[in-house]
Design a protein around this motif. Sequence first.
Motif, PDB file in Angstrom:
ATOM      1  N   GLU A  77     -41.334 -69.901  49.230  1.00  0.00           N
ATOM      2  CA  GLU A  77     -41.874 -70.686  48.123  1.00  0.00           C
ATOM      3  C   GLU A  77     -43.228 -70.095  47.750  1.00  0.00           C
ATOM      4  O   GLU A  77     -43.957 -69.594  48.624  1.00  0.00           O
ATOM      5  CB  GLU A  77     -42.048 -72.158  48.504  1.00  0.00           C
ATOM      6  CG  GLU A  77     -40.766 -72.883  48.863  1.00  0.00           C
ATOM      7  CD  GLU A  77     -39.856 -73.121  47.667  1.00  0.00           C
ATOM      8  OE1 GLU A  77     -40.384 -73.206  46.533  1.00  0.00           O
ATOM      9  OE2 GLU A  77     -38.631 -73.197  47.858  1.00  0.00           O
ATOM     10  N   THR A 136     -31.706 -74.192  39.564  1.00  0.00           N
ATOM     11  CA  THR A 136     -30.796 -73.467  38.690  1.00  0.00           C
ATOM     12  C   THR A 136     -29.408 -73.378  39.310  1.00  0.00           C
ATOM     13  O   THR A 136     -29.232 -73.566  40.524  1.00  0.00           O
ATOM     14  CB  THR A 136     -31.313 -72.044  38.403  1.00  0.00           C
ATOM     15  OG1 THR A 136     -31.283 -71.282  39.627  1.00  0.00           O
ATOM     16  CG2 THR A 136     -32.731 -72.080  37.852  1.00  0.00           C
ATOM     17  N   GLU A 180     -32.645 -70.891  42.245  1.00  0.00           N
ATOM     18  CA  GLU A 180     -34.080 -70.825  42.023  1.00  0.00           C
ATOM     19  C   GLU A 180     -34.540 -72.264  41.834  1.00  0.00           C
ATOM     20  O   GLU A 180     -33.880 -73.048  41.145  1.00  0.00           O
ATOM     21  CB  GLU A 180     -34.417 -70.017  40.767  1.00  0.00           C
ATOM     22  CG  GLU A 180     -33.989 -68.566  40.806  1.00  0.00           C
ATOM     23  CD  GLU A 180     -34.103 -67.902  39.437  1.00  0.00           C
ATOM     24  OE1 GLU A 180     -34.771 -68.494  38.552  1.00  0.00           O
ATOM     25  OE2 GLU A 180     -33.522 -66.824  39.252  1.00  0.00           O
ATOM     26  N   ASN A 181     -35.658 -72.651  42.480  1.00  0.00           N
ATOM     27  CA  ASN A 181     -36.185 -73.994  42.255  1.00  0.00           C
ATOM     28  C   ASN A 181     -37.569 -73.920  41.631  1.00  0.00           C
ATOM     29  O   ASN A 181     -38.337 -73.000  41.911  1.00  0.00           O
ATOM     30  CB  ASN A 181     -36.198 -74.823  43.551  1.00  0.00           C
ATOM     31  CG  ASN A 181     -37.045 -74.207  44.643  1.00  0.00           C
ATOM     32  OD1 ASN A 181     -38.236 -73.953  44.456  1.00  0.00           O
ATOM     33  ND2 ASN A 181     -36.458 -73.969  45.809  1.00  0.00           N
ATOM     34  N   TYR A 182     -37.875 -74.894  40.785  1.00  0.00           N
ATOM     35  CA  TYR A 182     -39.154 -74.977  40.093  1.00  0.00           C
ATOM     36  C   TYR A 182     -39.593 -76.433  40.037  1.00  0.00           C
ATOM     37  O   TYR A 182     -38.760 -77.320  39.825  1.00  0.00           O
ATOM     38  CB  TYR A 182     -39.032 -74.445  38.655  1.00  0.00           C
ATOM     39  CG  TYR A 182     -38.598 -73.010  38.556  1.00  0.00           C
ATOM     40  CD1 TYR A 182     -39.539 -71.976  38.557  1.00  0.00           C
ATOM     41  CD2 TYR A 182     -37.251 -72.670  38.479  1.00  0.00           C
ATOM     42  CE1 TYR A 182     -39.135 -70.646  38.482  1.00  0.00           C
ATOM     43  CE2 TYR A 182     -36.842 -71.349  38.403  1.00  0.00           C
ATOM     44  CZ  TYR A 182     -37.793 -70.341  38.406  1.00  0.00           C
ATOM     45  OH  TYR A 182     -37.393 -69.023  38.341  1.00  0.00           O
ATOM     46  N   PHE A 197     -42.424 -72.701  43.058  1.00  0.00           N
ATOM     47  CA  PHE A 197     -41.071 -72.221  42.828  1.00  0.00           C
ATOM     48  C   PHE A 197     -40.670 -71.279  43.956  1.00  0.00           C
ATOM     49  O   PHE A 197     -41.515 -70.772  44.694  1.00  0.00           O
ATOM     50  CB  PHE A 197     -40.959 -71.525  41.463  1.00  0.00           C
ATOM     51  CG  PHE A 197     -41.872 -70.350  41.249  1.00  0.00           C
ATOM     52  CD1 PHE A 197     -41.411 -69.052  41.352  1.00  0.00           C
ATOM     53  CD2 PHE A 197     -43.213 -70.544  40.921  1.00  0.00           C
ATOM     54  CE1 PHE A 197     -42.248 -67.967  41.132  1.00  0.00           C
ATOM     55  CE2 PHE A 197     -44.055 -69.465  40.692  1.00  0.00           C
ATOM     56  CZ  PHE A 197     -43.577 -68.176  40.800  1.00  0.00           C
ATOM     57  N   ARG A 235     -34.171 -67.846  45.551  1.00  0.00           N
ATOM     58  CA  ARG A 235     -33.618 -66.692  44.805  1.00  0.00           C
ATOM     59  C   ARG A 235     -32.994 -65.630  45.692  1.00  0.00           C
ATOM     60  O   ARG A 235     -31.981 -65.052  45.375  1.00  0.00           O
ATOM     61  CB  ARG A 235     -34.675 -66.050  43.900  1.00  0.00           C
ATOM     62  CG  ARG A 235     -34.125 -64.947  42.983  1.00  0.00           C
ATOM     63  CD  ARG A 235     -35.217 -64.441  42.050  1.00  0.00           C
ATOM     64  NE  ARG A 235     -34.870 -63.235  41.348  1.00  0.00           N
ATOM     65  CZ  ARG A 235     -34.304 -63.166  40.154  1.00  0.00           C
ATOM     66  NH1 ARG A 235     -33.976 -64.282  39.540  1.00  0.00           N
ATOM     67  NH2 ARG A 235     -34.055 -62.013  39.584  1.00  0.00           N
ATOM     68  N   LEU A 292     -39.712 -62.973  42.665  1.00  0.00           N
ATOM     69  CA  LEU A 292     -39.839 -64.353  42.208  1.00  0.00           C
ATOM     70  C   LEU A 292     -40.739 -64.448  40.988  1.00  0.00           C
ATOM     71  O   LEU A 292     -40.470 -65.219  40.055  1.00  0.00           O
ATOM     72  CB  LEU A 292     -40.383 -65.232  43.334  1.00  0.00           C
ATOM     73  CG  LEU A 292     -39.400 -65.633  44.431  1.00  0.00           C
ATOM     74  CD1 LEU A 292     -40.134 -66.290  45.598  1.00  0.00           C
ATOM     75  CD2 LEU A 292     -38.354 -66.592  43.875  1.00  0.00           C
ATOM     76  N   ALA A 324     -38.807 -63.528  37.940  1.00  0.00           N
ATOM     77  CA  ALA A 324     -37.913 -64.608  37.520  1.00  0.00           C
ATOM     78  C   ALA A 324     -38.695 -65.706  36.808  1.00  0.00           C
ATOM     79  O   ALA A 324     -38.243 -66.256  35.786  1.00  0.00           O
ATOM     80  CB  ALA A 324     -37.184 -65.180  38.731  1.00  0.00           C
ATOM     81  N   ARG A 374     -38.110 -67.272  33.012  1.00  0.00           N
ATOM     82  CA  ARG A 374     -37.840 -68.689  32.720  1.00  0.00           C
ATOM     83  C   ARG A 374     -38.946 -69.313  31.880  1.00  0.00           C
ATOM     84  O   ARG A 374     -38.692 -70.196  31.072  1.00  0.00           O
ATOM     85  CB  ARG A 374     -37.679 -69.490  34.019  1.00  0.00           C
ATOM     86  CG  ARG A 374     -36.747 -68.881  35.058  1.00  0.00           C
ATOM     87  CD  ARG A 374     -35.305 -68.839  34.630  1.00  0.00           C
ATOM     88  NE  ARG A 374     -34.524 -68.106  35.628  1.00  0.00           N
ATOM     89  CZ  ARG A 374     -33.710 -67.094  35.364  1.00  0.00           C
ATOM     90  NH1 ARG A 374     -33.558 -66.676  34.129  1.00  0.00           N
ATOM     91  NH2 ARG A 374     -33.045 -66.492  36.318  1.00  0.00           N
ATOM     92  N   TRP A 423     -26.395 -62.154  45.908  1.00  0.00           N
ATOM     93  CA  TRP A 423     -27.585 -61.888  45.090  1.00  0.00           C
ATOM     94  C   TRP A 423     -27.231 -60.966  43.922  1.00  0.00           C
ATOM     95  O   TRP A 423     -27.672 -61.179  42.786  1.00  0.00           O
ATOM     96  CB  TRP A 423     -28.669 -61.255  45.969  1.00  0.00           C
ATOM     97  CG  TRP A 423     -29.891 -60.814  45.213  1.00  0.00           C
ATOM     98  CD1 TRP A 423     -30.990 -61.570  44.911  1.00  0.00           C
ATOM     99  CD2 TRP A 423     -30.125 -59.516  44.656  1.00  0.00           C
ATOM    100  NE1 TRP A 423     -31.894 -60.822  44.189  1.00  0.00           N
ATOM    101  CE2 TRP A 423     -31.384 -59.549  44.025  1.00  0.00           C
ATOM    102  CE3 TRP A 423     -29.397 -58.331  44.625  1.00  0.00           C
ATOM    103  CZ2 TRP A 423     -31.938 -58.446  43.375  1.00  0.00           C
ATOM    104  CZ3 TRP A 423     -29.930 -57.233  43.965  1.00  0.00           C
ATOM    105  CH2 TRP A 423     -31.186 -57.294  43.358  1.00  0.00           C
TER     106      TRP A 423
END
Length: 444
Positions: A256, A280, A286-288, A298, A301, A324, A327, A331, A424
């Motif tokens: 993270e 996502t 992927e987290n945000y 975030f 991935r 990351l 990415a 986004r 991946w």
Amino acid sequence: MNTDHVTYTAFTGWVDPPTDVQGALDGDLECEVVVIGGGINGMSTALRLVERGQDVVLLEAEFCGHGASSRNAGQLAGAPGGDLQLLNLLSRKKMPGMMRLAEHAAHHVEDFIAKHDIDCDYEATGNAFAAISRGQMGRVRRVAKIVTRAGGHVEVGTAAELGIPRGLVGGMRELVGGMMNPGKFVLGMRRVLLDSSARVFEQTKVTDVTRDGGEVVLTTAQGRVRANRVVIATNAYAGEWDITPKHLSVPIYVIEVETEPIAPERLAALGWTSRMGLVTQHAIMENYRLTPRNTIVFGVRRLERGTSYPLPEKVPDPGLVEELAGAFATRFPSLADVAIDRAWGGWIAITSSWLPLAGQVGDDIYYSIACNGHGLAQAPYIGTLIADAIVDGERHEDLQTLWQEKPSFPRPMMMSGAGLRAIWAVDRFNDLVNGSRRRARFRA
């Protein structure tokens, strides 16, 4: 995105370590139940046991909350983890039970926070299965049908309807759960535990677990504990002893990161009015999420598999942090100039089925793996249910849903290094062809 001045830490970025670390076990003692592991699973188990009148010892190798419990994104999920389409295909009859367990788990944590007045910045926002492309939106709709049919409470909408960043297509909102500072939550639970009658020994690594004369014996560097029952609540670290079921789970290191503080007007411009956490619909998510300190946390991935025990204490790979960051810029193109302030990581456990599980080895050793990316809600609840099962001699229906009658598990083939790289690569290929980068720039 600027990654020139990232602070890499082996602990979490949410809070500082506690200043009152408890002393190690020194000598031999006996108890009714000993809990190995001071994460949210182990602490919840110990708290429930002492609440039920049991004589409890908890042993933690570092300090309570040191591991994945405090290192995650702080999203309290109200739905099962893993690939819900695949789980529905392989275990459709289990889906109503898994859905019920997930929602009960989130409510259980909310009740714990309220009961003990834990200041952890909790917001009951729900969380969103976010779609970055039309293809992912189709997946979201299919998952929503599965969840609704299983009794879950969700709603599907566009980004504007859900109040999530306008660079996304839309998503599915979990109506149960929300967001918190997991570090504050864990330290709050630790305070409650230390105020209880449980005997807590930190800095006490268990080196062996054996049976002797009808009791279970735990060996540490400076003493031993004899108990009638043992609960293994060590998540990714459970594979360190021979008594642990083979292939119980795979240890996975996840990352993270957190941005520098962002001007409120720039955050407002994203259209993220709901403040929901986002996950996502990639095979490896992927987290945000937004934080009260005007930053965005975030991660994930890419997954790194642990290959041997003991698992190393490590900091994130700068190359993966760079990935990351790339990415994030895709986004959130309007924030592509923002810098990453810090990065941290931790070991989590992934089961071969991607479902939480629990069971016994004989009559006296209990175990559970309640992570799979959704452990913040499920681990405390399952720990509590195991404690009740020990005292009552029977299992709650939610515990029965994930109970393993035999401690035998298949080899997790897709969790090999090659398997993780292949997953991946599929995600990156889909990103290349789905137009999500172009769509995010246009919507922004």
